[in-house]
Design a protein around this motif. Structure first.
Motif, PDB file in Angstrom:
ATOM      1  N   VAL A 147       8.396 -40.634 -39.324  1.00 26.67           N
ATOM      2  CA  VAL A 147       8.983 -41.776 -38.628  1.00 26.67           C
ATOM      3  C   VAL A 147       7.870 -42.499 -37.876  1.00 26.67           C
ATOM      4  O   VAL A 147       6.860 -41.895 -37.502  1.00 26.67           O
ATOM      5  CB  VAL A 147      10.124 -41.328 -37.685  1.00 26.67           C
ATOM      6  CG1 VAL A 147       9.615 -40.444 -36.579  1.00 26.67           C
ATOM      7  CG2 VAL A 147      10.870 -42.504 -37.107  1.00 26.67           C
ATOM      8  N   LYS A 148       8.033 -43.809 -37.729  1.00 27.59           N
ATOM      9  CA  LYS A 148       6.994 -44.599 -37.071  1.00 27.59           C
ATOM     10  C   LYS A 148       7.656 -45.699 -36.254  1.00 27.59           C
ATOM     11  O   LYS A 148       8.692 -46.235 -36.654  1.00 27.59           O
ATOM     12  CB  LYS A 148       6.095 -45.215 -38.143  1.00 27.59           C
ATOM     13  CG  LYS A 148       4.756 -45.651 -37.616  1.00 27.59           C
ATOM     14  CD  LYS A 148       3.925 -46.266 -38.716  1.00 27.59           C
ATOM     15  CE  LYS A 148       2.695 -46.900 -38.113  1.00 27.59           C
ATOM     16  NZ  LYS A 148       2.098 -47.880 -39.010  1.00 27.59           N
ATOM     17  N   VAL A 149       7.059 -46.002 -35.124  1.00 27.77           N
ATOM     18  CA  VAL A 149       7.547 -47.144 -34.352  1.00 27.77           C
ATOM     19  C   VAL A 149       6.875 -48.381 -34.941  1.00 27.77           C
ATOM     20  O   VAL A 149       5.659 -48.514 -34.893  1.00 27.77           O
ATOM     21  CB  VAL A 149       7.204 -46.996 -32.854  1.00 27.77           C
ATOM     22  CG1 VAL A 149       7.552 -48.256 -32.099  1.00 27.77           C
ATOM     23  CG2 VAL A 149       7.956 -45.820 -32.259  1.00 27.77           C
ATOM     24  N   VAL A 150       7.669 -49.246 -35.559  1.00 24.58           N
ATOM     25  CA  VAL A 150       7.078 -50.406 -36.232  1.00 24.58           C
ATOM     26  C   VAL A 150       7.006 -51.633 -35.333  1.00 24.58           C
ATOM     27  O   VAL A 150       6.380 -52.619 -35.688  1.00 24.58           O
ATOM     28  CB  VAL A 150       7.823 -50.769 -37.537  1.00 24.58           C
ATOM     29  CG1 VAL A 150       7.529 -49.751 -38.614  1.00 24.58           C
ATOM     30  CG2 VAL A 150       9.312 -50.892 -37.310  1.00 24.58           C
ATOM     31  N   GLY A 151       7.631 -51.535 -34.177  1.00 23.94           N
ATOM     32  CA  GLY A 151       7.526 -52.680 -33.293  1.00 23.94           C
ATOM     33  C   GLY A 151       8.222 -52.440 -31.972  1.00 23.94           C
ATOM     34  O   GLY A 151       9.079 -51.578 -31.853  1.00 23.94           O
ATOM     35  N   VAL A 152       7.790 -53.193 -30.966  1.00 28.26           N
ATOM     36  CA  VAL A 152       8.473 -53.178 -29.677  1.00 28.26           C
ATOM     37  C   VAL A 152       9.080 -54.560 -29.515  1.00 28.26           C
ATOM     38  O   VAL A 152       8.357 -55.564 -29.524  1.00 28.26           O
ATOM     39  CB  VAL A 152       7.488 -52.867 -28.529  1.00 28.26           C
ATOM     40  CG1 VAL A 152       8.198 -52.898 -27.198  1.00 28.26           C
ATOM     41  CG2 VAL A 152       6.832 -51.508 -28.738  1.00 28.26           C
ATOM     42  N   ILE A 153      10.410 -54.609 -29.422  1.00 31.36           N
ATOM     43  CA  ILE A 153      11.066 -55.923 -29.361  1.00 31.36           C
ATOM     44  C   ILE A 153      11.559 -56.213 -27.952  1.00 31.36           C
ATOM     45  O   ILE A 153      11.763 -55.299 -27.151  1.00 31.36           O
ATOM     46  CB  ILE A 153      12.249 -56.016 -30.358  1.00 31.36           C
ATOM     47  CG1 ILE A 153      13.197 -54.827 -30.171  1.00 31.36           C
ATOM     48  CG2 ILE A 153      11.762 -56.102 -31.776  1.00 31.36           C
ATOM     49  CD1 ILE A 153      14.561 -55.039 -30.740  1.00 31.36           C
ATOM     50  N   GLU A 154      11.737 -57.484 -27.676  1.00 35.79           N
ATOM     51  CA  GLU A 154      12.284 -57.892 -26.382  1.00 35.79           C
ATOM     52  C   GLU A 154      13.779 -58.067 -26.511  1.00 35.79           C
ATOM     53  O   GLU A 154      14.263 -58.636 -27.492  1.00 35.79           O
ATOM     54  CB  GLU A 154      11.650 -59.216 -25.941  1.00 35.79           C
ATOM     55  CG  GLU A 154      10.352 -59.015 -25.225  1.00 35.79           C
ATOM     56  CD  GLU A 154       9.820 -60.309 -24.626  1.00 35.79           C
ATOM     57  OE1 GLU A 154      10.468 -61.366 -24.768  1.00 35.79           O
ATOM     58  OE2 GLU A 154       8.742 -60.248 -24.016  1.00 35.79           O
ATOM     59  N   ASP A 155      14.488 -57.561 -25.531  1.00 29.04           N
ATOM     60  CA  ASP A 155      15.938 -57.707 -25.523  1.00 29.04           C
ATOM     61  C   ASP A 155      16.298 -59.169 -25.272  1.00 29.04           C
ATOM     62  O   ASP A 155      15.833 -59.767 -24.301  1.00 29.04           O
ATOM     63  CB  ASP A 155      16.505 -56.817 -24.405  1.00 29.04           C
ATOM     64  CG  ASP A 155      17.993 -56.597 -24.556  1.00 29.04           C
ATOM     65  OD1 ASP A 155      18.676 -57.573 -24.870  1.00 29.04           O
ATOM     66  OD2 ASP A 155      18.451 -55.465 -24.353  1.00 29.04           O
ATOM     67  N   PRO A 156      17.099 -59.806 -26.153  1.00 26.75           N
ATOM     68  CA  PRO A 156      17.398 -61.239 -25.979  1.00 26.75           C
ATOM     69  C   PRO A 156      18.443 -61.538 -24.900  1.00 26.75           C
ATOM     70  O   PRO A 156      18.740 -62.695 -24.642  1.00 26.75           O
ATOM     71  CB  PRO A 156      17.913 -61.651 -27.366  1.00 26.75           C
ATOM     72  CG  PRO A 156      18.471 -60.411 -27.947  1.00 26.75           C
ATOM     73  CD  PRO A 156      17.705 -59.257 -27.359  1.00 26.75           C
ATOM     74  N   ARG A 157      18.991 -60.487 -24.297  1.00 22.77           N
ATOM     75  CA  ARG A 157      20.035 -60.740 -23.288  1.00 22.77           C
ATOM     76  C   ARG A 157      19.487 -61.592 -22.130  1.00 22.77           C
ATOM     77  O   ARG A 157      18.350 -61.403 -21.706  1.00 22.77           O
ATOM     78  CB  ARG A 157      20.556 -59.415 -22.727  1.00 22.77           C
ATOM     79  CG  ARG A 157      21.655 -58.823 -23.605  1.00 22.77           C
ATOM     80  CD  ARG A 157      22.150 -57.535 -23.034  1.00 22.77           C
ATOM     81  NE  ARG A 157      21.205 -56.463 -23.268  1.00 22.77           N
ATOM     82  CZ  ARG A 157      21.457 -55.189 -22.949  1.00 22.77           C
ATOM     83  NH1 ARG A 157      22.593 -54.845 -22.388  1.00 22.77           N
ATOM     84  NH2 ARG A 157      20.564 -54.259 -23.194  1.00 22.77           N
ATOM     85  N   PRO A 158      20.289 -62.534 -21.633  1.00 21.15           N
ATOM     86  CA  PRO A 158      19.793 -63.408 -20.562  1.00 21.15           C
ATOM     87  C   PRO A 158      19.591 -62.635 -19.253  1.00 21.15           C
ATOM     88  O   PRO A 158      20.216 -61.589 -19.048  1.00 21.15           O
ATOM     89  CB  PRO A 158      20.914 -64.447 -20.395  1.00 21.15           C
ATOM     90  CG  PRO A 158      22.130 -63.792 -20.927  1.00 21.15           C
ATOM     91  CD  PRO A 158      21.679 -62.868 -22.001  1.00 21.15           C
TER      92      PRO A 158
END
Lengths: 138, 145
Positions: B73-84
């Motif tokens: 398993v690999k972490v392919v990205g760190v995303i930002e939560d789009p919640r306001p």
């Protein structure tokens, strides 16, 4: 009885047992590592069934010698016919398409581990018995 | 040897869960941060896991042996939560707008704590797997004794 015959019966079956158990172990470890991966489908291998299928019918792969001077090599067993099942539907707790049931994986891991130990133990005793005979029981 | 694959898969699991833990810690630490280099309040981050086949030339050779299904398993990205962001009325705050409202990070402490526990448990599951692999490998070495 040739020396090959000595290792053909029980030892060969036990060897298959160890090989299949370690294959299953790798699958279980892979499932555990992917516990939180979305859309990952868990894999399984029914060792008992595969043992029934393999016993007697399995061929071993040997390297072909194309020159007189080649060293003998081979004795690799062929496990290409082993069926690995994929659970496309199962418990989907969080709705992300992942079918890993962690309780099942962990108990399977422990069980597989114990059975591997058991087979390894029997194999060890088998070799000890052979050694005992070779040494004339001394 | 077969067990090396098992170790590598578990290691990939451990690494990914630790990274997830780092991201959660960062979210917790920044739960009241209103200033970031990009401007605006801190945005909650989340990791994306992806299963990765073990890539070695040896692996390719051995695929006929039924190992093709093994994936790490690999972490392919760190995303930002789009919640306001959460808007709170606090005119005393230095980052309040002219109407007296402050934008606070969209972080729910309970959510982060639950994720933290999940990451811990997943990490522990991988540690158990490593120990099981080690025991099996040692047992195999005992056969010849």
């Amino acid at each position: 009885m040739g020396s090959e015959g000595m290792f053909k019966g029980t030892i060969s079956i036990l060897e298959q047992g160890l090989d299949l158990r370690s294959m299953k172990h790798n699958l279980l470890v892979s499932n555990i590592a992917n516990k939180d991966t979305p859309n990952y489908k868990s894999f399984d291998l029914a060792v008992d069934e595969e043992m029934q299928k393999l016993t007697g019918t399995q061929r071993s792969i040997a390297l072909r010698k194309t020159d007189q001077g080649h060293l003998p090599a081979g004795g690799f067993k062929d496990y290409s016919g082993v069926t690995i099942t994929k659970s496309s539907q199962g418990v989907e707790a969080n709705g992300d398409g992942n079918t890993v049931d962690i309780e099942k994986e962990m108990t399977d891991l422990a069980e597989n581990n114990l059975l591997y130990d058991a087979v390894a133990q029997i194999l060890r005793k088998k070799f000890q018995g052979l050694k005992n005979v070779i040494q004339g029981g001394s | 040897m077969n067990f090396i694959d098992a170790f590598r898969i578990s290691a990939s699991g451990l690494t990914s869960q630790r990274l997830r833990m780092n991201v959660i810690s960062s979210n917790l630490a920044n739960s009241h941060t209103t200033r970031t280099p990009e401007g605006g309040p801190f945005k909650r981050k989340d990791v994306v896991f992806s299963s990765q086949p073990l890539e070695t030339s040896f692996q390719k050779m051995m695929q006929a042996q039924g190992n093709a299904k093994l994936t790490g398993v690999k972490v392919v990205g760190v995303i930002e939560d789009p919640r306001p962001p959460i808007i709170k009325y606090d005119p005393q705050h230095p980052d309040a707008d002219e109407k007296g409202y402050v934008s606070l990070p969209n972080i729910n402490l309970i959510e982060e704590m639950v994720n933290m526990m999940l990451a811990t448990r997943s990490y522990e599951a991988n540690v158990t797997a490593v120990n099981a692999t080690k025991r099996m490998a040692l047992k195999a070495l005992e056969i010849g004794k």
